[in-house]
Design a protein around this motif. Structure first.
Motif, PDB file in Angstrom:
ATOM      1  N   LEU A  12       1.192  -1.488   0.319  1.00 16.17           N
ATOM      2  CA  LEU A  12      -0.201   0.115  -0.135  1.00 16.17           C
ATOM      3  C   LEU A  12       0.899   1.118   0.083  1.00 16.17           C
ATOM      4  N   GLY A  13       2.082   1.326   1.140  1.00 14.81           N
ATOM      5  CA  GLY A  13       2.659   2.279   0.661  1.00 14.81           C
ATOM      6  C   GLY A  13       3.448   2.878  -0.686  1.00 14.81           C
ATOM      7  N   LYS A  14       3.970   1.946  -1.820  1.00 12.95           N
ATOM      8  CA  LYS A  14       4.178   1.600  -2.600  1.00 12.95           C
ATOM      9  C   LYS A  14       3.737   2.217  -2.952  1.00 12.95           C
ATOM     10  N   PHE A  15       2.165   1.204  -3.650  1.00  8.72           N
ATOM     11  CA  PHE A  15       1.133   1.932  -4.613  1.00  8.72           C
ATOM     12  C   PHE A  15       1.117   2.802  -4.111  1.00  8.72           C
ATOM     13  N   ALA A  16       0.985   4.572  -3.439  1.00  9.00           N
ATOM     14  CA  ALA A  16       0.375   4.928  -2.904  1.00  9.00           C
ATOM     15  C   ALA A  16       1.700   6.482  -3.034  1.00  9.00           C
ATOM     16  N   ARG A  17       2.735   5.746  -3.304  1.00  2.00           N
ATOM     17  CA  ARG A  17       4.418   6.853  -3.659  1.00  2.00           C
ATOM     18  C   ARG A  17       4.790   6.547  -5.082  1.00  2.00           C
ATOM     19  N   ILE A  18       4.494   5.280  -5.916  1.00  2.28           N
ATOM     20  CA  ILE A  18       5.054   5.149  -6.984  1.00  2.28           C
ATOM     21  C   ILE A  18       3.821   4.599  -8.013  1.00  2.28           C
ATOM     22  N   ILE A  41      11.786   8.486   5.799  1.00  6.19           N
ATOM     23  CA  ILE A  41      11.850   9.401   3.898  1.00  6.19           C
ATOM     24  C   ILE A  41      12.321  10.671   3.617  1.00  6.19           C
ATOM     25  N   GLU A  42      12.419  11.278   4.763  1.00  6.78           N
ATOM     26  CA  GLU A  42      13.392  12.209   4.809  1.00  6.78           C
ATOM     27  C   GLU A  42      15.346  11.896   4.838  1.00  6.78           C
ATOM     28  N   ASN A  43      14.973  10.097   5.097  1.00  2.00           N
ATOM     29  CA  ASN A  43      17.022  10.717   4.488  1.00  2.00           C
ATOM     30  C   ASN A  43      17.337   9.960   3.742  1.00  2.00           C
ATOM     31  N   PRO A  44      18.422  11.177   3.010  1.00  2.00           N
ATOM     32  CA  PRO A  44      18.684  10.763   2.218  1.00  2.00           C
ATOM     33  C   PRO A  44      19.118   9.355   1.342  1.00  2.00           C
ATOM     34  N   GLU A  45      19.842   8.542   2.366  1.00  2.00           N
ATOM     35  CA  GLU A  45      20.260   7.546   2.598  1.00  2.00           C
ATOM     36  C   GLU A  45      19.393   6.427   2.534  1.00  2.00           C
ATOM     37  N   ASP A  46      17.856   6.892   3.137  1.00  2.00           N
ATOM     38  CA  ASP A  46      17.343   6.038   3.428  1.00  2.00           C
ATOM     39  C   ASP A  46      16.477   6.225   1.813  1.00  2.00           C
ATOM     40  N   ARG A  47      15.663   6.577   1.353  1.00  2.00           N
ATOM     41  CA  ARG A  47      15.418   7.389  -0.182  1.00  2.00           C
ATOM     42  C   ARG A  47      16.035   6.470  -0.981  1.00  2.00           C
ATOM     43  N   GLN A  48      17.577   6.629  -1.263  1.00  2.00           N
ATOM     44  CA  GLN A  48      18.392   6.067  -1.868  1.00  2.00           C
ATOM     45  C   GLN A  48      18.125   4.790  -1.994  1.00  2.00           C
ATOM     46  N   TYR A  49      18.767   3.863  -0.760  1.00  2.00           N
ATOM     47  CA  TYR A  49      18.027   2.342  -0.667  1.00  2.00           C
ATOM     48  C   TYR A  49      16.710   2.028  -1.390  1.00  2.00           C
ATOM     49  N   ILE A  50      15.350   2.789  -0.535  1.00  2.00           N
ATOM     50  CA  ILE A  50      14.385   1.691  -1.214  1.00  2.00           C
ATOM     51  C   ILE A  50      14.637   2.185  -2.452  1.00  2.00           C
ATOM     52  N   ALA A  51      14.540   2.960  -2.654  1.00  2.00           N
ATOM     53  CA  ALA A  51      15.075   3.599  -4.503  1.00  2.00           C
ATOM     54  C   ALA A  51      15.410   2.901  -5.527  1.00  2.00           C
ATOM     55  N   SER A  52      16.501   1.977  -5.248  1.00  2.00           N
ATOM     56  CA  SER A  52      16.909   0.815  -5.803  1.00  2.00           C
ATOM     57  C   SER A  52      16.914  -0.558  -5.590  1.00  2.00           C
ATOM     58  N   VAL A  53      15.300  -0.992  -4.484  1.00  2.00           N
ATOM     59  CA  VAL A  53      14.377  -1.857  -4.526  1.00  2.00           C
ATOM     60  C   VAL A  53      13.793  -1.466  -5.566  1.00  2.00           C
ATOM     61  N   ASP A  92      14.231  10.946  -6.722  1.00  2.00           N
ATOM     62  CA  ASP A  92      13.316  12.099  -6.252  1.00  2.00           C
ATOM     63  C   ASP A  92      11.874  11.019  -7.048  1.00  2.00           C
ATOM     64  N   GLU A  93      11.578  10.378  -7.419  1.00  2.00           N
ATOM     65  CA  GLU A  93      10.735   9.968  -7.814  1.00  2.00           C
ATOM     66  C   GLU A  93       9.051   9.367  -6.719  1.00  2.00           C
ATOM     67  N   ILE A  94      10.510   9.339  -5.844  1.00  2.00           N
ATOM     68  CA  ILE A  94      10.201   8.715  -3.837  1.00  2.00           C
ATOM     69  C   ILE A  94       9.323  10.521  -2.977  1.00  2.00           C
ATOM     70  N   PRO A  95       7.790  10.334  -3.341  1.00  2.00           N
ATOM     71  CA  PRO A  95       8.074  12.119  -2.718  1.00  2.00           C
ATOM     72  C   PRO A  95       7.789  11.757  -1.319  1.00  2.00           C
TER      73      PRO A  95
END
Length: 720
Positions: free
Chosen positions: A131-137, A369-381, A387-390
């Motif tokens: 659900l979280g992935k569906f909302a954001r992606i 969701i505000e941590n750049p490293e966390d965003r980078q890792y989830i974006a890779s998964v 930047d596509e993750i809101p």
């Protein structure tokens, strides 16, 4: 099929259940009209507890009767679309096409943030993650939150700040009998998690002293050696007084404080001016009881503090929990057998549901969701650009405020009933009525589903495979035991089919639910809530695995913080932040304090438990618990209809006179909607740290009314 192995869908213990098929007589003709639509087939099934580590084979009355709602004739078994004001049968193709078309046009016209997603704490880990992935992606909106905001947010945010990690219980259930002193603050175990009560009875048999903090004399308070029957909203100041006495009497563990914590010196200013007699007057209890509680807990060699909604559902709930954890740290009672802190989770997957992306500020694995490293890792998964993750959104109730201002114009609700569970229901109802489209995925026509433009029928716990994480952080696998009825679909499949229609299907290409879990494992790897080492095969072999579990060879971590805390320096953090006391703004117009809570036979907003004949018959309607002196003062008779009103709204319930409640306090259960909904009157004020509403403290008036007035105020039924 003569037997089904399953798991209770209700509270956070997640007891295992065996359903056996036996021939049974038809339901008696005297069955109450309120449950007359129940499918008689459920009488052929009888539930018994299956041995498991958490409940040790016990099940409560809700678990015994859980299958009744799953087999109820009121189950939604095909999609519904509103035509000319009425919800009527539709095909899946029409329903999903209409939803996806609207999502796309809304995003073009108003932007993706005009769409909100609202989840639930009873969804499986796989669905919560998706659900979280569906909302954001899938939708590209930042607005997603869930009903767990109203359940665990105060304790979760407190644990994260103090320990660096939020897992509901830092100890194991098996540690309870090893504790010399147990504090139960705002938790009614006997009614909310009754299969755990034997752990506390065993602790008492071993000589433990049990302290209960609660404005009511509950079934849990009945087992206590000391019941602090405080005024609602005074938990934080009580915790400060206990800490003051523990420090003053030298009952602290100086070695633990020196070697394993930070911030102890900041407590000096926080405790300045704390006077036990004054605190006792504020709390409405004898000062000697406060001294006794401090002495028992302070001098005990082992001890555990548990909190739940009574402490947490307040506008200072975050700090109140942190002040209670100060007691744990000051006495060094954590990280060893018989010691720790535990937040007693309410919802079935309240723990897992908040770990993998349903929260407004969170990514899977409890990443920020505000941590750049966390965003980078989830974006890779997820194979997207970071930047596509809101960015982060807002809390559940704040989403209702945005909808009321028409900033959110479309809402997708899955596994929740926000028009009953939110505070300040008049605003929430107005917000939902103004939406361009409301889509609800549910098993039944809940109060929120009755307002929807499209309703999607989902499978129940008997038919939907997935993992859930119980209150002690143990991940469990619940496998489907029965075929899906009618045209119902697993909630995760609905999300995948919508994603295809939104041209985002390549991000949601899963054949089985296990595929989602494997991606969740990877997404959580290295995060605070690390599930990477947990697999379906392991869960089948081992029954359950505690997180964090970073590798397939790791045994999981039942007892937390034995050597270090989760902050970078390995130390826990004392809380020296001052707070403003929470008090209902009582006045001659609103002279009483309203608090709410749960009863044994119902769960959340009652959508499921009211479809069980056995459970519904135990509590057919809502009520207000009121002290005899207060009832006489307000000219109320037992069983009489009353109107309870605050500055925010009003509702109607029958009077139940009881000397188990404080004379200045009213108690109303939270499981009913419509004119009996306690949240018609609750305040919209939120905790500044975690955005928890103040469900437990509302200034109200009460008066008798005629039944005819109640009937006039009742919402009309909706036919389909």
């Amino acid at each position: 099929m003569k037997m089904m192995q399953t798991q209770c869908p209700f509270c956070s213990v997640q007891c295992k259940i065996t359903l056996n098929y036996k021939e049974a007589e038809a339901l008696p003709s005297t069955l109450l009209p309120s449950v007359s639509q129940t499918d008689c087939r459920y009488t052929n099934w009888q539930a018994e507890g299956t041995p498991n580590a958490a409940s040790q084979g016990r099940i409560c009355v809700k678990g015994i009767n859980a299958h009744q709602h799953a087999m109820n004739r009121e189950r939604l078994v095909f999609p519904l679309i509103r035509r000319n004001g009425t919800l009527v049968k539709a095909t899946w193709t029409e329903a999903l096409d209409r939803i996806s078309s609207h999502f796309q046009s809304a995003a073009r016209q108003y932007g993706p943030d005009s769409i909100g997603v609202y989840g639930g704490g009873s969804l499986t880990n796989e669905t919560a993650y998706l659900l979280g992935k569906f909302a954001r992606i899938g939708l590209k909106t930042r607005y997603i939150d869930y009903n767990g905001r109203f359940c665990m947010s105060a304790a979760a945010s407190a644990g994260s700040k103090v320990f660096g990690l939020d897992r509901g219980m830092t100890c194991r259930l098996e540690d309870i009998p090893l504790a010399n002193c147990i504090i139960l603050a705002g938790t009614n175990i006997a009614e909310c998690q009754p299969t755990l009560l034997p752990y506390f009875n065993e602790a008492r048999a071993n000589g433990a002293q049990i302290i209960v903090i609660d404005p009511r004399k509950t079934a849990t308070a009945a087992i206590a050696d000391l019941h602090l029957q405080i005024r609602p909203g005074t938990d934080a100041i009580l915790a400060l007084a206990l800490l003051h006495l523990i420090i003053e009497n030298g009952w602290v563990d100086e070695s633990f404080i020196h070697n394993r914590t930070n911030g102890y010196d900041d407590l000096t200013s926080l405790l300045n001016g704390i006077d036990t007699e004054q605190v006792a007057e504020q709390c409405g209890i004898p000062a000697e009881q406060i001294r006794q509680a401090a002495s028992w807990y302070g001098q005990a060699q082992t001890g555990i503090i548990f909190t739940a909604r009574g402490v947490e559902q307040q506008t200072d709930g975050h700090l109140a929990v942190r002040y209670l954890i100060n007691l744990v740290l000051a006495t060094g009672k954590i990280g060893r057998p018989g010691c720790g802190y535990g937040a007693i989770t309410g919802q079935g997957n309240g723990q897992g549901g908040r770990e993998h992306g349903q929260k407004a500020d969170q990514l899977p694995g409890y990443r920020s969701i505000e941590n750049p490293e966390d965003r980078q890792y989830i974006a890779s998964v997820w194979q997207v650009d970071p930047d596509e993750i809101p960015s982060k959104g807002v809390s559940a109730y704040e989403m209702m405020e945005l909808a009321d201002r028409q900033e959110i114009r479309t809402l997708f609700v899955m596994g929740s009933n926000p028009v009953v569970s939110n505070p300040n229901i008049p605003l929430v109802r107005s917000a939902l009525e103004q939406l361009d489209m409301l889509v609800v995925a549910d098993m039944f026509l809940s109060e929120t589903a009755r307002m929807a433009d499209i309703v999607l029928p989902v499978t129940s716990y008997l038919e939907n495979t997935g993992t859930l994480t119980n209150l002690e952080g143990r991940v469990l696998l619940r496998e489907a035991a029965a075929p899906a009825p009618g045209e119902t679909k697993d909630d995760w499949r609905i999300l995948c089919e919508l994603a295809v229609r939104l041209d985002r299907g390549h991000y949601f290409d899963y054949r089985e639910v296990e595929d989602i879990f494997d991606e969740l494992r990877l997404a959580s790897r290295g995060g605070t809530a690390d599930y990477y080492g947990i697999t379906y095969d392991r869960l089948r072999r081992e029954e359950g695995v505690y997180w964090p579990c970073p590798t397939p060879e790791h045994h999981g971590m039942p007892l937390m913080f034995a050597e270090r805390f989760a902050h970078e320096d390995g130390r826990a953090l004392f809380t020296g932040i001052a707070h403003h006391a929470v008090r209902p703004q009582r006045s001659p117009e609103y002279p009483l304090c309203l608090t709410n809570g749960r009863v044994l036979s119902h769960y959340l907003t009652g959508v499921q438990t009211r479809r069980s004949a056995a459970l519904a018959a135990r509590e057919l309607e809502n009520y207000v618990e009121i002290h005899p002196l207060t009832a006489r003062q307000h000219h109320l008779q037992d069983g009489e209809w009353t109107e309870i009103q605050s500055a925010h709204g009003r509702f109607f319930v029958r009077c139940r006179i009881s000397d188990q409640i404080r004379p200045d306090t009213l108690f109303v259960p939270m499981h009913w909607g419509g004119t009996q909904n306690v949240n018609e009157a609750t305040s919209p004020e939120l905790d500044p740290y975690c955005k928890m509403p103040g469900f437990k403290v509302t200034a109200v008036s009460i008066r008798p009314v005629h039944a005819g007035i109640v009937q006039m105020q009742a919402q009309p039924s909706v036919s389909i």
